[in-house]
Design an enzyme around this catalytic site. Structure first.
Site, short mmCIF file in Angstrom:
data_model
loop_
_atom_site.label_atom_id
_atom_site.label_comp_id
_atom_site.label_asym_id
_atom_site.label_seq_id
_atom_site.Cartn_x
_atom_site.Cartn_y
_atom_site.Cartn_z
N ASP A 1 40.52 25.74 -15.82
CA ASP A 1 41.51 25.09 -14.97
C ASP A 1 40.97 23.81 -14.34
OD1 ASP A 1 43.28 27.08 -15.57
OD2 ASP A 1 43.27 28.02 -13.59
N GLY A 2 39.66 23.80 -14.01
CA GLY A 2 39.07 22.60 -13.43
C GLY A 2 39.14 21.42 -14.37
N ASN B 1 46.76 21.73 -7.02
CA ASN B 1 46.57 23.05 -6.40
C ASN B 1 46.64 23.02 -4.89
OD1 ASN B 1 46.35 24.63 -8.68
ND2 ASN B 1 44.12 24.61 -8.74
#
Length: 293
Positions: free
Chosen positions: A76-77, A149
């Site tokens: 996800d990073g 996020n």
């Protein structure tokens, strides 16, 4: 159609996996560009020679045009870094999971062929996800900075900090502790979840305000409408403070006000048709798995 291939250093790649990727690119006739870091990895594994005109800079937006799709290899990073490079451009982003949890990178390495076939047919399912817009007198941070996020104000030293939180100019609380997170529904399964925040379905129109290790144990996360303007005023006597927007961190001075609101821009997240948000929850969180043995 052009594929914007993106990965970063530290992601472990297998040569066979990347060969399948470039075989599919050739089979479907995709044009493509690759960021320099990923191109170096591809060459070092002996997968392909990437011409200079097919590379784009590590910290620059790739050449975006009609029909472009960004394909991010990693966790996800990595996907968040790819979205940051796009700078809010309305380009679908799909992740191939080479990380751990992978709430955003839903594509499986074993299903590259299926994923590329959906892109070629134009049947890739696209979900619009909200992003945050963050403003304030923070050194190095552009005004209107974006986050997928969360925006998190947190101590980076030994001392406790306080963060006064207001929503639409109404005071909610002053949080004494490690800081505060403001997250989108997409970010509810990221840092906010670790801080005790709720899991929020991506389609919900809300923001989540989660205190970090509050000194007052009665303080709990608060869910507010995504039309809200959230103001965070930071006060610290000893500890250094940082503001993190997804993967990017900035130093914050005492008595700085940071304003967080919903951005008009969206992230267009590509998802395989056979994977839903709830499927991902069950898989990643191991819900329904009997762990008693």
């Amino acid at each position: 159609m052009k594929l914007l291939l993106f990965s970063r250093r530290g992601v472990v790649h297998a040569a066979d996996e990347l060969r399948r990727t470039f075989a599919a690119i050739a089979r479907y006739g995709f044009d493509f560009v690759v960021n320099k870091e990923f191109a170096e990895t591809i060459r070092s594994l002996g997968v392909a020679q990437i011409p200079a005109e097919k590379e784009y800079g590590c910290n620059t937006c790739p050449p975006v045009g009609d029909g472009a799709v960004m394909v991010c290899y990693g966790g996800d990073g990595t996907l968040l870094d790819g979205v940051r490079l796009l700078g809010g451009a309305p380009v679908p982003v799909v992740g191939i999971n080479a990380g751990h949890m992978g709430f955003l990178t839903g594509g499986r390495k074993e299903a590259i062929e299926e994923l590329f076939a959906e892109i070629a047919r134009g049947t890739l399912r696209i979900e619009q996800r909200t992003m945050l817009r963050v403003e304030g007198a923070v050194e190095g941070m552009p005004q209107g900075a974006l986050a997928v996020n969360e925006a998190a104000v947190q101590r980076s030293g030994a001392g406790m900090i306080s963060v006064e939180c207001r929503v639409d100019d109404q005071q909610v609380a002053t949080y004494y502790g490690d800081g505060v997170i403001v997250s989108t529904p997409t970010g509810s399964t990221a840092y906010s979840l670790s801080a005790g925040g709720p899991v929020v379905a991506p389609g919900c129109r809300c923001l989540v305000i989660s205190p970090l290790a509050p000194h007052n144990l009665t303080m709990r996360p608060v869910v507010v409408p995504d039309t809200s303007d959230v103001a965070l005023r930071v006060r610290t006597r000893r500890s250094a403070v940082t503001l993190s927007l997804d993967n990017t961190a900035y130093d914050v001075a005492d008595d700085t006000e940071i304003r967080v609101s919903l951005s008009e821009k969206r992230i267009f997240l590509g998802q395989a048709h056979n994977i839903s948000f709830y499927d991902t929850l069950r898989d990643k969180m191991m819900w329904g798995v009997d762990i008693r043995d």
